[in-house]
Motif scaffolding. Sequence first.
Motif, PDB file in Angstrom:
ATOM      1  N   ASN A  76       0.849  -1.187   0.000  1.00  0.00           N
ATOM      2  CA  ASN A  76       0.000   0.000   0.000  1.00  0.00           C
ATOM      3  C   ASN A  76       0.887   1.240   0.000  1.00  0.00           C
ATOM      4  OD1 ASN A  76      -2.035   1.842   0.298  1.00  0.00           O
ATOM      5  ND2 ASN A  76      -2.758   1.080   2.262  1.00  0.00           N
ATOM      6  N   TYR A  77       1.289   1.705  -1.180  1.00  0.00           N
ATOM      7  CA  TYR A  77       2.280   2.771  -1.252  1.00  0.00           C
ATOM      8  C   TYR A  77       1.874   4.087  -0.583  1.00  0.00           C
ATOM      9  CZ  TYR A  77      -0.123   4.928  -5.222  1.00  0.00           C
ATOM     10  OH  TYR A  77      -1.026   5.539  -6.024  1.00  0.00           O
ATOM     11  N   PRO A  78       0.579   4.452  -0.460  1.00  0.00           N
ATOM     12  CA  PRO A  78       0.273   5.691   0.266  1.00  0.00           C
ATOM     13  C   PRO A  78       0.702   5.665   1.735  1.00  0.00           C
ATOM     14  CG  PRO A  78      -1.576   5.094  -1.119  1.00  0.00           C
ATOM     15  CD  PRO A  78      -0.618   3.932  -1.136  1.00  0.00           C
ATOM     16  N   ASN A  79       0.932   4.479   2.299  1.00  0.00           N
ATOM     17  CA  ASN A  79       1.420   4.406   3.682  1.00  0.00           C
ATOM     18  C   ASN A  79       2.800   5.039   3.832  1.00  0.00           C
ATOM     19  OD1 ASN A  79      -0.856   3.113   4.579  1.00  0.00           O
ATOM     20  ND2 ASN A  79       0.060   1.085   4.603  1.00  0.00           N
ATOM     21  N   ALA A  80       3.512   5.220   2.741  1.00  0.00           N
ATOM     22  CA  ALA A  80       4.826   5.856   2.798  1.00  0.00           C
ATOM     23  C   ALA A  80       4.707   7.277   3.354  1.00  0.00           C
ATOM     24  CB  ALA A  80       5.461   5.883   1.411  1.00  0.00           C
ATOM     25  N   TYR A  81       3.598   7.947   3.074  1.00  0.00           N
ATOM     26  CA  TYR A  81       3.368   9.301   3.598  1.00  0.00           C
ATOM     27  C   TYR A  81       3.336   9.249   5.125  1.00  0.00           C
ATOM     28  CZ  TYR A  81       1.233  13.898   4.227  1.00  0.00           C
ATOM     29  OH  TYR A  81       0.989  15.195   4.588  1.00  0.00           O
ATOM     30  N   THR A  82       2.584   8.310   5.672  1.00  0.00           N
ATOM     31  CA  THR A  82       2.457   8.174   7.124  1.00  0.00           C
ATOM     32  C   THR A  82       3.800   7.815   7.757  1.00  0.00           C
ATOM     33  OG1 THR A  82       0.198   7.420   6.789  1.00  0.00           O
ATOM     34  CG2 THR A  82       1.151   7.023   8.945  1.00  0.00           C
ATOM     35  N   ALA A  83       4.557   6.952   7.101  1.00  0.00           N
ATOM     36  CA  ALA A  83       5.865   6.561   7.631  1.00  0.00           C
ATOM     37  C   ALA A  83       6.808   7.755   7.700  1.00  0.00           C
ATOM     38  CB  ALA A  83       6.474   5.443   6.776  1.00  0.00           C
ATOM     39  N   VAL A  84       6.845   8.546   6.628  1.00  0.00           N
ATOM     40  CA  VAL A  84       7.710   9.725   6.612  1.00  0.00           C
ATOM     41  C   VAL A  84       7.241  10.737   7.661  1.00  0.00           C
ATOM     42  CG1 VAL A  84       8.383  11.733   5.212  1.00  0.00           C
ATOM     43  CG2 VAL A  84       8.536   9.441   4.259  1.00  0.00           C
ATOM     44  N   ASP A  85       5.938  10.901   7.783  1.00  0.00           N
ATOM     45  CA  ASP A  85       5.394  11.811   8.790  1.00  0.00           C
ATOM     46  C   ASP A  85       5.830  11.379  10.191  1.00  0.00           C
ATOM     47  OD1 ASP A  85       3.773  14.132   9.247  1.00  0.00           O
ATOM     48  OD2 ASP A  85       2.258  12.811  10.123  1.00  0.00           O
ATOM     49  N   TRP A  86       5.745  10.081  10.478  1.00  0.00           N
ATOM     50  CA  TRP A  86       6.162   9.558  11.778  1.00  0.00           C
ATOM     51  C   TRP A  86       7.653   9.802  12.007  1.00  0.00           C
ATOM     52  CZ3 TRP A  86       9.619   6.069  13.711  1.00  0.00           C
ATOM     53  CH2 TRP A  86       9.434   5.651  15.025  1.00  0.00           C
ATOM     54  N   LEU A  87       8.469   9.584  10.979  1.00  0.00           N
ATOM     55  CA  LEU A  87       9.914   9.802  11.114  1.00  0.00           C
ATOM     56  C   LEU A  87      10.222  11.262  11.428  1.00  0.00           C
ATOM     57  CD1 LEU A  87      11.135   7.548   8.186  1.00  0.00           C
ATOM     58  CD2 LEU A  87      11.533   7.150  10.635  1.00  0.00           C
ATOM     59  N   ILE A  88       9.538  12.173  10.748  1.00  0.00           N
ATOM     60  CA  ILE A  88       9.748  13.605  11.012  1.00  0.00           C
ATOM     61  C   ILE A  88       9.355  13.937  12.450  1.00  0.00           C
ATOM     62  CG2 ILE A  88       8.958  15.929  10.414  1.00  0.00           C
ATOM     63  CD1 ILE A  88       8.607  14.831   7.509  1.00  0.00           C
ATOM     64  N   GLU A  89       8.185  13.463  12.872  1.00  0.00           N
ATOM     65  CA  GLU A  89       7.705  13.745  14.228  1.00  0.00           C
ATOM     66  C   GLU A  89       8.613  13.158  15.302  1.00  0.00           C
ATOM     67  OE1 GLU A  89       3.699  12.347  14.524  1.00  0.00           O
ATOM     68  OE2 GLU A  89       2.942  13.831  13.100  1.00  0.00           O
ATOM     69  N   ASN A  90       9.349  12.104  14.967  1.00  0.00           N
ATOM     70  CA  ASN A  90      10.220  11.442  15.939  1.00  0.00           C
ATOM     71  C   ASN A  90      11.686  11.831  15.797  1.00  0.00           C
ATOM     72  OD1 ASN A  90       8.625   9.394  17.720  1.00  0.00           O
ATOM     73  ND2 ASN A  90       7.666   9.393  15.707  1.00  0.00           N
ATOM     74  N   GLY A  91      11.945  12.936  15.115  1.00  0.00           N
ATOM     75  CA  GLY A  91      13.274  13.531  15.124  1.00  0.00           C
ATOM     76  C   GLY A  91      14.228  13.170  14.020  1.00  0.00           C
ATOM     77  N   ALA A  92      13.779  12.516  12.957  1.00  0.00           N
ATOM     78  CA  ALA A  92      14.698  12.181  11.863  1.00  0.00           C
ATOM     79  C   ALA A  92      15.267  13.468  11.257  1.00  0.00           C
ATOM     80  CB  ALA A  92      14.004  11.361  10.794  1.00  0.00           C
ATOM     81  N   GLN A  93      16.574  13.508  11.139  1.00  0.00           N
ATOM     82  CA  GLN A  93      17.246  14.660  10.544  1.00  0.00           C
ATOM     83  C   GLN A  93      17.599  14.402   9.077  1.00  0.00           C
ATOM     84  OE1 GLN A  93      19.999  14.092  13.739  1.00  0.00           O
ATOM     85  NE2 GLN A  93      19.757  16.223  14.379  1.00  0.00           N
ATOM     86  N   TYR A  94      17.635  13.139   8.712  1.00  0.00           N
ATOM     87  CA  TYR A  94      17.861  12.679   7.343  1.00  0.00           C
ATOM     88  C   TYR A  94      16.935  11.499   7.130  1.00  0.00           C
ATOM     89  CZ  TYR A  94      22.184  15.322   7.834  1.00  0.00           C
ATOM     90  OH  TYR A  94      23.088  16.318   8.052  1.00  0.00           O
ATOM     91  N   ILE A  95      16.521  11.280   5.887  1.00  0.00           N
ATOM     92  CA  ILE A  95      15.697  10.116   5.582  1.00  0.00           C
ATOM     93  C   ILE A  95      16.319   9.392   4.407  1.00  0.00           C
ATOM     94  CG2 ILE A  95      13.423   9.299   4.824  1.00  0.00           C
ATOM     95  CD1 ILE A  95      12.185  11.567   6.414  1.00  0.00           C
TER      96      ILE A  95
END
Length: 187
Positions: free
Chosen positions: A90-109
């Motif tokens: 389900n490729y739209p889940n990639a949006y949610t994953a990136v959103d979660w990474l940003i909210e949890n402090g990812a400085q690079y993806i």
Amino acid sequence: KRVLFLIVVSLLVIGIVLPGCTGPGVPPRPEIIIGVPYPAGYIQGEHMVRGAQLAAEEINAAGGVNITVGGNTISYDIRILPKNSNEIINYPNAYTAVDWLIENGAQYIIGGFRTEAVITMINHLGQPDVPDIPFFICGAATGELLSGFVPGGGGTPFYPLFVGAPFFESNASISAHFKYIFRATPF
């Protein structure tokens, strides 16, 4: 038996108390947090995370990442922050994953295996209210990913806020986010 019992108990107490009496240890190094959206349960995704963790372990063991600013050098450890993107199913889940990474402090993806998921990730990272986070594509091979146009779409921009062509000229503030997008692999 009583003497043996007292010796064992004494050694246990010493073993528990003594490490706390050694004084302050070496403080931990600050961290660089790298988010890895990956499709869990698939060899591509599992090895994205394993590769990132292996690289982080090797870099940290060698002293970390040394950054010098104004004559002061600071050593940083790398911490991998994985998040299942479920992008193969389900490729739209990639949006949610990136959103979660940003909210949890990812400085690079670093990530993205499926082209449609990478488009979703780029769309999210390109939003004006999202911090400028460098994104390294590692898996999706479609050439148009770095152009901003739908693969095989006859010049249709995939970034929903772009209007007209060429899109870089149509909205400079949004297209500026593309300076943070790189293809790490495949070449």
